[in-house]
Write a protein that holds these residues in place. Sequence first.
Motif, PDB file in Angstrom:
ATOM      1  N   PHE A 179       0.585  17.257   7.175  1.00 59.88           N
ATOM      2  CA  PHE A 179       1.890  17.066   7.810  1.00 59.88           C
ATOM      3  C   PHE A 179       3.028  17.651   6.975  1.00 59.88           C
ATOM      4  N   ASN A 180       2.726  18.104   5.762  1.00 60.41           N
ATOM      5  CA  ASN A 180       3.742  18.663   4.872  1.00 60.41           C
ATOM      6  C   ASN A 180       3.854  20.149   5.159  1.00 60.41           C
ATOM      7  N   GLN A 181       4.861  20.550   5.910  1.00 59.74           N
ATOM      8  CA  GLN A 181       4.924  21.901   6.449  1.00 59.74           C
ATOM      9  C   GLN A 181       5.135  22.965   5.377  1.00 59.74           C
ATOM     10  N   ILE A 182       4.321  23.997   5.449  1.00 53.31           N
ATOM     11  CA  ILE A 182       4.489  25.171   4.598  1.00 53.31           C
ATOM     12  C   ILE A 182       4.436  26.410   5.476  1.00 53.31           C
ATOM     13  N   ALA A 183       4.985  27.501   4.956  1.00 52.88           N
ATOM     14  CA  ALA A 183       4.959  28.761   5.693  1.00 52.88           C
ATOM     15  C   ALA A 183       3.539  29.326   5.684  1.00 52.88           C
ATOM     16  N   VAL A 184       3.122  29.853   6.834  1.00 57.36           N
ATOM     17  CA  VAL A 184       1.738  30.320   6.976  1.00 57.36           C
ATOM     18  C   VAL A 184       1.642  31.819   7.232  1.00 57.36           C
ATOM     19  N   ILE A 217       0.838  -1.202   0.000  1.00 57.57           N
ATOM     20  CA  ILE A 217       0.000   0.000   0.000  1.00 57.57           C
ATOM     21  C   ILE A 217       0.871   1.250   0.000  1.00 57.57           C
ATOM     22  N   PHE A 218       1.919   1.260   0.817  1.00 55.28           N
ATOM     23  CA  PHE A 218       2.853   2.392   0.843  1.00 55.28           C
ATOM     24  C   PHE A 218       3.418   2.632  -0.554  1.00 55.28           C
ATOM     25  N   LEU A 219       3.880   1.579  -1.203  1.00 55.07           N
ATOM     26  CA  LEU A 219       4.465   1.717  -2.537  1.00 55.07           C
ATOM     27  C   LEU A 219       3.425   2.157  -3.559  1.00 55.07           C
ATOM     28  N   SER A 220       2.195   1.690  -3.392  1.00 56.94           N
ATOM     29  CA  SER A 220       1.127   2.085  -4.304  1.00 56.94           C
ATOM     30  C   SER A 220       0.879   3.587  -4.215  1.00 56.94           C
ATOM     31  N   VAL A 221       0.808   4.115  -2.977  1.00 60.56           N
ATOM     32  CA  VAL A 221       0.597   5.553  -2.810  1.00 60.56           C
ATOM     33  C   VAL A 221       1.786   6.326  -3.374  1.00 60.56           C
ATOM     34  N   ARG A 222       2.981   5.856  -3.080  1.00 63.93           N
ATOM     35  CA  ARG A 222       4.186   6.521  -3.604  1.00 63.93           C
ATOM     36  C   ARG A 222       4.151   6.604  -5.121  1.00 63.93           C
ATOM     37  N   ASP A 223       3.815   5.483  -5.781  1.00 65.79           N
ATOM     38  CA  ASP A 223       3.857   5.445  -7.241  1.00 65.79           C
ATOM     39  C   ASP A 223       2.687   6.198  -7.871  1.00 65.79           C
ATOM     40  N   LYS A 224       1.531   6.196  -7.215  1.00 65.94           N
ATOM     41  CA  LYS A 224       0.403   6.991  -7.716  1.00 65.94           C
ATOM     42  C   LYS A 224       0.752   8.479  -7.673  1.00 65.94           C
ATOM     43  N   ALA A 225       1.394   8.897  -6.588  1.00 62.63           N
ATOM     44  CA  ALA A 225       1.781  10.303  -6.476  1.00 62.63           C
ATOM     45  C   ALA A 225       2.829  10.673  -7.512  1.00 62.63           C
ATOM     46  N   SER A 226       3.634   9.694  -7.924  1.00 67.78           N
ATOM     47  CA  SER A 226       4.626   9.945  -8.963  1.00 67.78           C
ATOM     48  C   SER A 226       3.965  10.118 -10.320  1.00 67.78           C
ATOM     49  N   ALA A 227       2.959   9.287 -10.601  1.00 61.74           N
ATOM     50  CA  ALA A 227       2.266   9.364 -11.890  1.00 61.74           C
ATOM     51  C   ALA A 227       1.463  10.652 -12.011  1.00 61.74           C
ATOM     52  N   SER A 228       0.830  11.065 -10.898  1.00 61.62           N
ATOM     53  CA  SER A 228       0.040  12.295 -10.886  1.00 61.62           C
ATOM     54  C   SER A 228      -0.193  12.695  -9.435  1.00 61.62           C
ATOM     55  N   PRO A 229       0.000  13.962  -9.086  1.00 59.45           N
ATOM     56  CA  PRO A 229      -0.218  14.372  -7.691  1.00 59.45           C
ATOM     57  C   PRO A 229      -1.600  13.939  -7.192  1.00 59.45           C
ATOM     58  N   ILE A 230      -1.650  13.487  -5.938  1.00 58.24           N
ATOM     59  CA  ILE A 230      -2.893  13.022  -5.343  1.00 58.24           C
ATOM     60  C   ILE A 230      -3.619  14.216  -4.725  1.00 58.24           C
ATOM     61  N   GLU A 234      -2.636  19.395  -3.191  1.00 58.09           N
ATOM     62  CA  GLU A 234      -2.276  18.116  -3.796  1.00 58.09           C
ATOM     63  C   GLU A 234      -0.915  17.679  -3.266  1.00 58.09           C
ATOM     64  N   VAL A 235      -0.666  16.377  -3.354  1.00 59.79           N
ATOM     65  CA  VAL A 235       0.554  15.788  -2.799  1.00 59.79           C
ATOM     66  C   VAL A 235       1.329  15.092  -3.906  1.00 59.79           C
ATOM     67  N   THR A 236       2.558  15.525  -4.124  1.00 61.97           N
ATOM     68  CA  THR A 236       3.436  14.892  -5.105  1.00 61.97           C
ATOM     69  C   THR A 236       4.190  13.730  -4.457  1.00 61.97           C
ATOM     70  N   GLN A 237       4.927  13.004  -5.264  1.00 66.58           N
ATOM     71  CA  GLN A 237       5.740  11.920  -4.715  1.00 66.58           C
ATOM     72  C   GLN A 237       6.779  12.455  -3.725  1.00 66.58           C
ATOM     73  N   GLU A 238       7.400  13.581  -4.055  1.00 65.08           N
ATOM     74  CA  GLU A 238       8.373  14.163  -3.135  1.00 65.08           C
ATOM     75  C   GLU A 238       7.699  14.549  -1.823  1.00 65.08           C
ATOM     76  N   ASP A 239       6.538  15.196  -1.896  1.00 59.85           N
ATOM     77  CA  ASP A 239       5.795  15.532  -0.679  1.00 59.85           C
ATOM     78  C   ASP A 239       5.594  14.285   0.171  1.00 59.85           C
ATOM     79  N   PHE A 240       5.154  13.232  -0.467  1.00 61.75           N
ATOM     80  CA  PHE A 240       4.845  11.992   0.243  1.00 61.75           C
ATOM     81  C   PHE A 240       6.084  11.413   0.922  1.00 61.75           C
ATOM     82  N   LEU A 241       7.188  11.357   0.210  1.00 65.87           N
ATOM     83  CA  LEU A 241       8.387  10.726   0.763  1.00 65.87           C
ATOM     84  C   LEU A 241       9.010  11.542   1.893  1.00 65.87           C
ATOM     85  N   PHE A 242       9.109  12.854   1.713  1.00 61.29           N
ATOM     86  CA  PHE A 242       9.681  13.681   2.771  1.00 61.29           C
ATOM     87  C   PHE A 242       8.746  13.742   3.987  1.00 61.29           C
ATOM     88  N   THR A 243       7.438  13.795   3.736  1.00 58.88           N
ATOM     89  CA  THR A 243       6.484  13.889   4.839  1.00 58.88           C
ATOM     90  C   THR A 243       6.383  12.574   5.607  1.00 58.88           C
TER      91      THR A 243
END
Length: 508
Positions: free
Chosen positions: A357-362, A290-303, A316-325
Amino acid sequence: MATYQTISSNDVQEWVRQHNYPTSDTAAVQQWVKQSRQTIKWGSCTEQFPSPLTCATFRVPLDWNHAHARGDNQTVELGMVRLEAEDKENRIGYLFVNPGGPGGQATSTVSGISERIDPEIRARFDIIGLDPRGVGISTPVRCDPEAFNKRVKFLPKTEEEYEALVQYNQDLGANCLEKTGPLLNFVDTISAVKDHEAVRLAFGEKATYLGLSYGTQLFSQYAALFPDSFRAIVLDGNLQRSQSESSNLLIESTAYQATLEQFFSWCASSSSTEENECALEGDSDAIKTIFLSVRDKASASPIPAPGCDDISCRSEVTQEDFLFTSQGFMISQRNWPTFSQALSEAEIGNATLISLFNQIAVGDAYEDSYLYAGTAIGCQDWAHASKGLADVSEKQSLGAVFSPLTLGACQSYKLQASCIGWPAPLSNPPAPIDYKGDVKLLMVNSLYDPSTSYTWALGLQKEIENAVLLTRNGSGHTSYLLGGETTNITNQYLLHLELPEPGTVTSS
């Protein structure tokens, strides 16, 4: 809020004109504190901090290395909070707590631990949260949130993506320099070490130090520079920055992956009757799938993250967002049930929990200083020699081979990528800790720490030599605030200077 300004003390200005500044670090800090004639006066805090905390400020030179030569005598304001000892008759002294980051607000940490810390620690120490320069209620690093939040690929695959990353770093650095001023060039950890010693001298007694995560770098460098100034030091969740860039990537990314494997095992064994249950079903291999599925889906297109907006979290969440988060989720086992729910929802197309959980400046100077100062401090402390797409591609290949689940994404990689083109110099270059003091330090590390690998702990212990390493056989980043056996042993050291036997391993 603290401001960046020029000191107006006639005493300091007269001394600067008439005296040569001392050559040793110890003498220089002592002379500054003496001649500035500052005292630390505790008073009420702003509404952001609860009672019974009190607050104070203290001014230090912008540039410790040339404080005597600067005609404008520029200074930085340090802000701090105090949780006063309850048992004043049996008070031991000051306990400085630093939560790491880099860029973590010590004021926030001390504000939040009053109900969680051991009653005897609470009774016998004045607990101090001193925000490092650039952070929190000290003179903060300031940047434009829009400049920080701009989308860019930290794992570039093409020359165009690499050039966009460099341009982002240069633009952000220029923006932060414009809004912050010359402080951006003086937020390295050695400057923070000298700041802590100046405050300690103003207090007038030896202190005790508890460094968590990046706080272990702060207080290990403090021990090396001021070996006779402290009563005891605890280093919990250890960094060893003397390693090469590639070694740091390998060490941290494999620790992250090893902890992720622990999460899969926990999730598979979690019972539906447990309070903190896993939201996923199946054995550890099924959870990993499941982890790999989410990772690869985010790579194909942001979730999509429909519960977010561009102010609180990304839509939206990209693959990079997912892995760092995901590394952030591994920090504490308390986050694991939430992460399992986040994976379950992302698998069916809703990544809101991940984006939260993906921190951004507010746009809040206090909160955002963690993000801005994190980059600024790290770029002055850690090597970042990549000069082109080939360099970062080779680092990505290293990660893909040895950390195939996470593709090598980790805080060390992101920092190295973020520092390419950053305007401030590498002023505190990596080097082994050279501690010559008599006080024996206590080091603490979990076996499965996703951020500060047990490998770093073993390496730092060999550098320090005069230290005992306490090992927790468990998962998560740092151990002191968990309240288990490791905490109890640490408290014996803090209170009575009693160290565990070398090789001691705890289960909680």
